[in-house]
Design a protein around this motif. Structure first.
Motif: not given
Length: 64
Positions: A18-19, A21-23, A25-26
């Motif tokens: 999850y971290p 993936m969020s990085l 996407i950002f």
């Protein structure tokens, strides 16, 4: 408090994705935004930047 959360998060399998993936996407969002700004037409940018100052549009006023 942080110790409790850290131990709880370590017990969840597959949470390490999850971290990342969020990085990702950002990063993709801001690269796409940067690409759009670089490739945008100057006429469009000028037209959009003058929209708030254009007095010829139909404006509604709230008279109290």
């Amino acid at each position: 408090m942080l110790k409790f959360i850290k131990n709880h998060m370590e017990s969840i399998t597959g949470i390490e994705i999850y971290p990342m993936m969020s990085l990702l996407i950002f990063f993709i969002f801001f690269v796409a935004l940067f690409w759009w700004v670089i490739t945008a037409k100057k006429d469009y940018i000028t037209q959009v930047s003058k929209m708030p100052l254009d007095n010829q549009n139909n404006q509604t006023s709230c008279d109290i």
